[in-house]
Write a protein that holds these residues in place. Structure first.
Motif, short mmCIF file in Angstrom:
data_model
loop_
_atom_site.label_atom_id
_atom_site.label_comp_id
_atom_site.label_asym_id
_atom_site.label_seq_id
_atom_site.Cartn_x
_atom_site.Cartn_y
_atom_site.Cartn_z
N LEU A 1 0.76 -1.31 -0.03
CA LEU A 1 0.19 -0.22 0.06
C LEU A 1 0.69 1.19 -0.03
CD1 LEU A 1 -2.88 -1.08 2.38
CD2 LEU A 1 -2.99 -1.22 -0.05
N ARG A 2 2.00 1.25 0.71
CA ARG A 2 2.88 2.27 0.58
C ARG A 2 3.16 2.80 -0.98
NH1 ARG A 2 7.86 0.34 3.05
NH2 ARG A 2 8.19 -0.62 0.80
N VAL B 1 1.27 10.20 3.54
CA VAL B 1 1.35 9.22 4.71
C VAL B 1 2.50 9.51 5.82
CG1 VAL B 1 1.27 6.71 5.47
CG2 VAL B 1 0.26 7.29 3.29
N THR B 2 2.39 9.53 6.80
CA THR B 2 3.36 9.94 7.97
C THR B 2 3.81 8.52 8.44
OG1 THR B 2 2.22 12.04 8.76
CG2 THR B 2 3.96 10.86 10.07
N TYR B 3 5.19 8.42 8.40
CA TYR B 3 6.02 7.07 8.77
C TYR B 3 7.01 7.27 9.66
CZ TYR B 3 4.29 5.65 3.91
OH TYR B 3 3.43 5.32 2.84
N SER B 4 7.17 6.39 10.58
CA SER B 4 8.11 6.63 11.61
C SER B 4 9.10 5.48 11.27
CB SER B 4 7.55 6.58 12.84
OG SER B 4 8.63 6.62 13.86
N CYS B 5 8.86 4.11 11.80
CA CYS B 5 9.55 3.10 11.76
C CYS B 5 9.52 2.27 10.35
CB CYS B 5 9.10 1.97 12.81
SG CYS B 5 7.58 1.19 12.24
N GLU B 6 8.62 2.49 9.58
CA GLU B 6 8.56 1.89 8.21
C GLU B 6 8.69 0.38 8.18
OE1 GLU B 6 9.71 4.14 4.76
OE2 GLU B 6 10.70 5.66 6.10
N VAL C 1 0.30 0.68 6.41
CA VAL C 1 0.52 1.21 4.93
C VAL C 1 1.91 0.83 4.50
CG1 VAL C 1 0.69 3.05 3.13
CG2 VAL C 1 -1.23 2.90 4.89
N CYS C 2 2.74 0.84 5.48
CA CYS C 2 4.24 0.84 5.20
C CYS C 2 4.49 -0.58 4.74
CB CYS C 2 5.21 1.12 6.40
SG CYS C 2 4.92 0.32 7.79
N THR C 3 3.86 -1.66 5.21
CA THR C 3 4.04 -3.04 5.01
C THR C 3 2.72 -3.83 4.40
OG1 THR C 3 3.49 -3.61 7.42
CG2 THR C 3 5.95 -3.09 6.74
N MET C 4 1.58 -3.43 4.46
CA MET C 4 0.46 -4.15 4.03
C MET C 4 0.32 -4.23 2.67
SD MET C 4 -2.09 -5.81 5.55
CE MET C 4 -3.77 -6.33 4.72
N PRO C 5 0.30 -5.49 2.15
CA PRO C 5 -0.24 -5.61 0.78
C PRO C 5 -1.47 -5.46 0.46
CG PRO C 5 0.25 -7.91 1.91
CD PRO C 5 0.43 -6.89 3.03
N LEU C 6 -1.78 -5.26 -0.76
CA LEU C 6 -3.19 -5.04 -1.24
C LEU C 6 -3.74 -6.45 -1.30
CD1 LEU C 6 -5.36 -3.41 -2.71
CD2 LEU C 6 -4.22 -3.94 -4.72
N THR C 7 -5.03 -6.63 -0.98
CA THR C 7 -5.66 -8.09 -1.13
C THR C 7 -6.94 -7.69 -1.95
OG1 THR C 7 -6.97 -9.66 0.20
CG2 THR C 7 -7.05 -7.40 1.18
N THR C 8 -7.02 -8.95 -2.64
CA THR C 8 -8.17 -8.72 -3.32
C THR C 8 -9.30 -9.76 -2.88
OG1 THR C 8 -7.30 -10.61 -5.01
CG2 THR C 8 -6.87 -7.98 -5.60
N LEU D 1 -11.53 -0.39 -3.68
CA LEU D 1 -11.12 -0.28 -2.21
C LEU D 1 -10.67 1.10 -1.84
CD1 LEU D 1 -8.82 -3.41 -1.77
CD2 LEU D 1 -11.41 -3.12 -1.07
N ARG D 2 -11.19 1.70 -0.72
CA ARG D 2 -11.02 2.92 -0.32
C ARG D 2 -9.83 2.98 1.09
NH1 ARG D 2 -13.64 5.29 -4.14
NH2 ARG D 2 -15.74 4.63 -4.53
N LEU D 3 -8.79 3.87 0.76
CA LEU D 3 -7.85 3.91 1.75
C LEU D 3 -8.04 5.34 2.34
CD1 LEU D 3 -5.51 2.25 2.93
CD2 LEU D 3 -3.97 3.46 1.49
#
Length: 218
Positions: free
Chosen positions: A159-160, A170-175, A199-206, A213-215
């Motif tokens: 998603l990133r 998107v505000t990130y910190s640890c990523e 968002v930094c690690t989540m893959p898009l799912t179908t 899909l709304r983010l």
């Protein structure tokens, strides 16, 4: 020579039932592609001609008004959307019509085996409101963001990366998916599905049936 394919713009069609009056050009002579409204927003996806034939597929219904703002192409066994422009209702649908979608019905009448001219005639002969049934590669989704931006992405894309492609802040910190600073809510139009994700690690799912899909920020 490559197989014949034809391109036609539905931007200005408003009810004529004479598809023969619109230009059809062999692909080796086809005019240069116009700017696509989704160009640059689908960097990870294959070209529309590939998306139009990949399996498995899902079907979805969409109601549009003329001008539709799409360009269709024909290849053996399919008529599909090759471009979405900014000047029609397809773009305004914010992801309900995507490049690579195959046209399988027009106003309830099957056209899955029809050629371009027949599909054009069916669309042109209808009223100002057109109902289309589309067939789409099941691994592809539209992802919309606050402010109306829409990206086209494939299953598994982070998603990133999708957010960066459309310039969504998107505000990130640890990523690394630990701190939760980048959390957003991903959901569908119906409200039946909503999930808080990092968002930094989540893959898009179908796995969700909705085509868009709304983010959004929580």
């Amino acid at each position: 020579l490559p197989s014949p394919c034809y391109s036609i713009s539905l931007i200005s069609i408003r009810g004529s039932a004479e598809p023969s009056r619109f230009p059809t050009l062999p692909c080796q002579l086809k005019r240069p592609r116009t700017f696509s409204a989704l160009q640059g927003l689908r960097a990870s996806c294959p070209p529309p001609s590939t998306l139009s034939r990949r399996e498995p597929r899902v079907q979805l219904d969409v109601a549009l008004t003329k001008p539709l703002g799409i360009i269709l192409e024909e290849l053996p066994g399919r008529v599909f959307v090759s471009e979405v422009t900014t000047s029609g209702s397809a773009f305004a649908s914010k992801g309900k019509v995507l490049e690579g979608d195959k046209i399988v019905e027009v106003d309830g009448q099957s056209c899955s085996d029809a050629g371009l001219e027949k599909v054009m005639g069916m669309i042109a002969a209808g009223s100002e409101s057109v109902k289309l049934k589309l067939s789409r590669d099941s691994t592809v989704r539209a992802v919309s963001f606050d402010g109306g931006k829409v990206a086209v992405a494939e299953e598994g894309e982070i998603l990133r990366d999708i957010a960066q492609r459309v310039g969504h802040p998107v505000t990130y910190s640890c990523e690394s998916g630990t701190c939760g600073t980048c959390e957003h809510v991903v959901g569908d139009d119906s409200g039946a599905y909503a999930k808080t994700v990092r968002v930094c690690t989540m893959p898009l799912t179908t796995t969700v049936d909705e085509p868009v899909l709304r983010l959004r920020k929580p």
